[in-house]
Design a protein around this motif. Sequence first.
Motif, PDB file in Angstrom:
ATOM      1  N   ALA A 167      32.125  63.335  74.298  1.00 31.98           N
ATOM      2  CA  ALA A 167      32.742  64.043  73.085  1.00 31.98           C
ATOM      3  C   ALA A 167      34.131  64.194  72.989  1.00 31.98           C
ATOM      4  O   ALA A 167      34.657  64.195  71.845  1.00 31.98           O
ATOM      5  CB  ALA A 167      32.012  65.244  72.843  1.00 31.98           C
ATOM      6  N   THR A 168      34.967  64.209  73.894  1.00 38.58           N
ATOM      7  CA  THR A 168      36.354  64.261  74.042  1.00 38.58           C
ATOM      8  C   THR A 168      36.961  63.221  73.160  1.00 38.58           C
ATOM      9  O   THR A 168      37.741  63.463  72.154  1.00 38.58           O
ATOM     10  CB  THR A 168      36.929  64.538  75.476  1.00 38.58           C
ATOM     11  N   PRO A 169      36.988  62.067  73.431  1.00 42.03           N
ATOM     12  CA  PRO A 169      37.435  61.033  72.578  1.00 42.03           C
ATOM     13  C   PRO A 169      36.818  60.899  71.209  1.00 42.03           C
ATOM     14  O   PRO A 169      37.659  60.553  70.231  1.00 42.03           O
ATOM     15  CB  PRO A 169      37.350  59.779  73.247  1.00 42.03           C
ATOM     16  N   LEU A 170      35.713  60.992  71.177  1.00 47.41           N
ATOM     17  CA  LEU A 170      34.955  61.120  69.944  1.00 47.41           C
ATOM     18  C   LEU A 170      35.665  62.225  68.776  1.00 47.41           C
ATOM     19  O   LEU A 170      35.571  61.855  67.659  1.00 47.41           O
ATOM     20  CB  LEU A 170      33.380  61.378  69.903  1.00 47.41           C
ATOM     21  N   VAL A 171      35.476  63.438  69.583  1.00 43.89           N
ATOM     22  CA  VAL A 171      36.294  64.311  68.580  1.00 43.89           C
ATOM     23  C   VAL A 171      37.694  63.950  68.158  1.00 43.89           C
ATOM     24  O   VAL A 171      38.030  64.288  66.790  1.00 43.89           O
ATOM     25  CB  VAL A 171      36.473  65.943  69.374  1.00 43.89           C
ATOM     26  N   PRO A 198      33.644  69.882  72.841  1.00 40.51           N
ATOM     27  CA  PRO A 198      34.750  70.589  73.769  1.00 40.51           C
ATOM     28  C   PRO A 198      34.744  72.194  73.101  1.00 40.51           C
ATOM     29  O   PRO A 198      34.910  72.262  71.879  1.00 40.51           O
ATOM     30  CB  PRO A 198      35.869  70.038  73.728  1.00 40.51           C
ATOM     31  N   THR A 199      34.854  73.113  73.907  1.00 42.66           N
ATOM     32  CA  THR A 199      35.129  74.550  73.374  1.00 42.66           C
ATOM     33  C   THR A 199      36.250  74.668  72.351  1.00 42.66           C
ATOM     34  O   THR A 199      36.110  75.243  71.528  1.00 42.66           O
ATOM     35  CB  THR A 199      35.233  75.551  74.673  1.00 42.66           C
ATOM     36  N   THR A 203      35.647  75.688  66.789  1.00 45.21           N
ATOM     37  CA  THR A 203      36.197  76.341  65.567  1.00 45.21           C
ATOM     38  C   THR A 203      36.293  75.186  64.525  1.00 45.21           C
ATOM     39  O   THR A 203      35.994  75.386  63.332  1.00 45.21           O
ATOM     40  CB  THR A 203      37.678  76.895  65.895  1.00 45.21           C
ATOM     41  N   TRP A 204      37.120  74.242  64.785  1.00 47.80           N
ATOM     42  CA  TRP A 204      37.162  73.292  63.750  1.00 47.80           C
ATOM     43  C   TRP A 204      35.550  72.676  63.226  1.00 47.80           C
ATOM     44  O   TRP A 204      35.458  72.366  62.042  1.00 47.80           O
ATOM     45  CB  TRP A 204      37.917  71.930  64.293  1.00 47.80           C
ATOM     46  N   PHE A 205      34.864  72.458  64.342  1.00 44.30           N
ATOM     47  CA  PHE A 205      33.491  71.815  63.958  1.00 44.30           C
ATOM     48  C   PHE A 205      32.529  72.735  63.315  1.00 44.30           C
ATOM     49  O   PHE A 205      32.238  72.267  62.220  1.00 44.30           O
ATOM     50  CB  PHE A 205      33.112  71.535  65.299  1.00 44.30           C
ATOM     51  N   TYR A 226      27.863  77.818  62.401  1.00 48.01           N
ATOM     52  CA  TYR A 226      28.083  76.993  61.337  1.00 48.01           C
ATOM     53  C   TYR A 226      28.512  77.938  60.361  1.00 48.01           C
ATOM     54  O   TYR A 226      27.771  78.766  60.012  1.00 48.01           O
ATOM     55  CB  TYR A 226      27.459  75.837  61.214  1.00 48.01           C
ATOM     56  N   ARG A 227      29.580  77.732  59.753  1.00 47.20           N
ATOM     57  CA  ARG A 227      29.944  78.569  58.388  1.00 47.20           C
ATOM     58  C   ARG A 227      29.742  78.039  57.185  1.00 47.20           C
ATOM     59  O   ARG A 227      29.429  78.954  56.166  1.00 47.20           O
ATOM     60  CB  ARG A 227      31.443  78.971  58.615  1.00 47.20           C
TER      61      ARG A 227
END
Length: 249
Positions: A167-171, A198-199, A203-205, A226-227
């Motif tokens: 997920a790190t490069p994907l994000v 990643p933690t 917030t962005w996600f 999720y908001r």
Amino acid sequence: MTVLITRPAPECDQLVAQLNQVGISAIAQPLLEVKQGKYINRLIEQIQQLQPDDYIIAVSYHAVRFAADYLISQGAEWPKNMHYIAVGDKTAAALAKACQQPVSSPEGRHDSEALLALPELANIRQRKVLILRGNGGRELIYQALTARHAQVSYCETYQRCWLDLDATPLVQQWQQQHIQALVVTSSEQLIYLTGLIPTKNLTWFYNCHLFVPSQRVADQASTLGYRHISTVGSAANQALFTFLKSNVS
């Protein structure tokens, strides 16, 4: 704004192509692949145990697709004089095409609760019910029909195999591509996807606009954090496309 489509192939690629054609930026990132179930070789025996007026329930399009392909490969046929029931219009259409019999499905809501409210399932005491599904998933239909004194069994015609994603490069890639909306079509996929992030990026996600098929998945998303959540009412590509076309700019 770019929309991330997380459903399995080939549906994810088909939806991305539809959205791109109308000017909505979208990219595909499947979270899992779908394969033939490990125990699908039991399907013919299970079908042979059914009697006229028993029930076959398909909970997804993939459940029908793999069952139909297997029966064709074995020179076997769908039984006649059954009650065929499906969750959702796409699954019902696939099942009707495969079995060449009438298929009932709930209108409006495409979930287990709506299926269980169908009049055909109101009085099934001592009837046999064969549920076609994937590995795992909700137990609600099984539990509810067992409580109604039906004889319920499963055939796992397909299996979900989670992809091993970094997920790190994907994000980083998703942020560069301005991902601001997500399409996730099941609670299992939502939990898996959220667990990958990643933690430091959560917030962005959580602030991305999340599109889900049902209120049950929406409730799960809200619990996770999720908001901005929209409920489409269906997991079918056409319903998702129509809703996104009207709600994403």
